[in-house]
Design a protein around this motif. Sequence first.
Motif, short mmCIF file in Angstrom:
data_model
loop_
_atom_site.label_atom_id
_atom_site.label_comp_id
_atom_site.label_asym_id
_atom_site.label_seq_id
_atom_site.Cartn_x
_atom_site.Cartn_y
_atom_site.Cartn_z
N THR A 60 0.83 -1.20 0.00
CA THR A 60 0.00 0.00 0.00
C THR A 60 0.87 1.25 0.00
O THR A 60 0.63 2.20 -0.77
CB THR A 60 -0.93 0.00 1.22
OG1 THR A 60 -1.78 -1.14 1.17
CG2 THR A 60 -1.79 1.26 1.25
N THR B 190 -5.44 4.93 -1.64
CA THR B 190 -5.60 4.03 -0.50
C THR B 190 -6.97 3.37 -0.52
O THR B 190 -7.11 2.17 -0.24
CB THR B 190 -5.41 4.78 0.82
OG1 THR B 190 -4.11 5.37 0.85
CG2 THR B 190 -5.55 3.84 2.01
N HIS C 11 -8.37 5.29 7.23
CA HIS C 11 -8.84 5.69 5.89
C HIS C 11 -10.31 5.31 5.66
O HIS C 11 -10.95 5.86 4.77
CB HIS C 11 -7.96 5.06 4.82
CG HIS C 11 -6.64 5.77 4.64
ND1 HIS C 11 -5.57 5.53 5.46
CD2 HIS C 11 -6.25 6.74 3.77
CE1 HIS C 11 -4.56 6.30 5.08
NE2 HIS C 11 -4.94 7.04 4.07
#
Length: 417
Positions: A247, A259, A357
């Motif tokens: 990532t 993301t 996120h």
Amino acid sequence: MDKPEFAQMFRVFGRIGILSFGGPAAQISLMHTELVDRHEWLNEKQFLGALSFCMLLPGPEAMQLATYSGWRLRGVSGGLLAGLLFVLPGAVIILGLAAGYAYYGQLPVVQSIFTGIKAAVVVIVLQALLKLSHRALKTASSWGLAGLGFVAMFFLSLPFPLIIASAALWGYVRTRQEPTPSLHQKYESTHYKRTIKTIFIWSFIWITPILVAWVSGATFLTSIALFFSKLAVVTFGGAYAVLAYMTQSVVETHGWLSTAQMIDALGLAETTPGPLILVTEFVALLAGFYQGGPILAITAGTLALWVTFTPCFLWIFAGAPYVEALLARPRLRGALDAISAAVVGVILNLSVWFALHVLFDQVTRTRLGPLPDLATFAPASAALTGFAAVVMLVLRLPMIPTLGILAIAGAALGSFS
């Protein structure tokens, strides 16, 4: 026991490949049922020894266990058959899912569905963290390594390969060496020559597409090939461990995906049979699509598959003849235990990263790690994450039904917003 016919192996390993949902533990259990209990092609000692060997290697241990089992039954051709049948069903499904996501992923209803899937992914990674921590953290030093692994990834943004190498060195050095049979006492020089030949052949197979991409001036494809080749070498501790590094590199270094798209990729990869590391194919497919359309996407996805799984065949075919001698070396076990402990911290980093996120619309990278903008807190995502935690951790529903339930819940919640 007579060697099974290739047709019989095709049926059995094909069945394993199609039904291999649920991650490594479920996949290994399925293989044990088919290969040890039902068909008695391997005995318990052979199976457990093979599993221990595969856990020493980088890459997906379940796929490598299937490859080793096929090698033990019918040599290299049997290993190829078993390994490919374990990977290909999931790879084909990933191709279809990536195509659907690339063309329809931005539709509001699809985004709502993925809001639910992302919430489930947060809990899935947390569940993997809990399972691994119970197995890997048994001493004060292992807890310390896990803490250092988290700090190194989350706050210092140190590269995953450096963390793995440091943990392995620590475990190797501090483990007391006991007298073990020398490899030279057990194998003749002709055996070593055969191993060197195997390493040369499979290394050549591995790097040929990389060289073709580089010579042809295909910069993007060369970057894909080199990045996922490096990933294949450092994939200790399972796909969840390397996802944090992937990532970080895919989003921040290369800028191929966001993301949010990485979390979507993991969620979709969870729904397919085969190793979770097939998420590399999904990432490469999407990156290729956004760079140059469907043809580049298929080329990039195929290249990522090639450099992800060709090394697995290299490790197995080169190392399989030495399984017993390698497993008799305690320092290798010490290095693996240290890696497993550090990986717990790395997966904790991944859990926190994904959770931030999912729960906040804006997260900023600072010198001290990711920092969420509290004003962008997403109540709907938080509610779905809590619901996913109840479904998986309290009700203990399996992963696939949970993903389906959360996808429906996300769509339903999105229809009211």
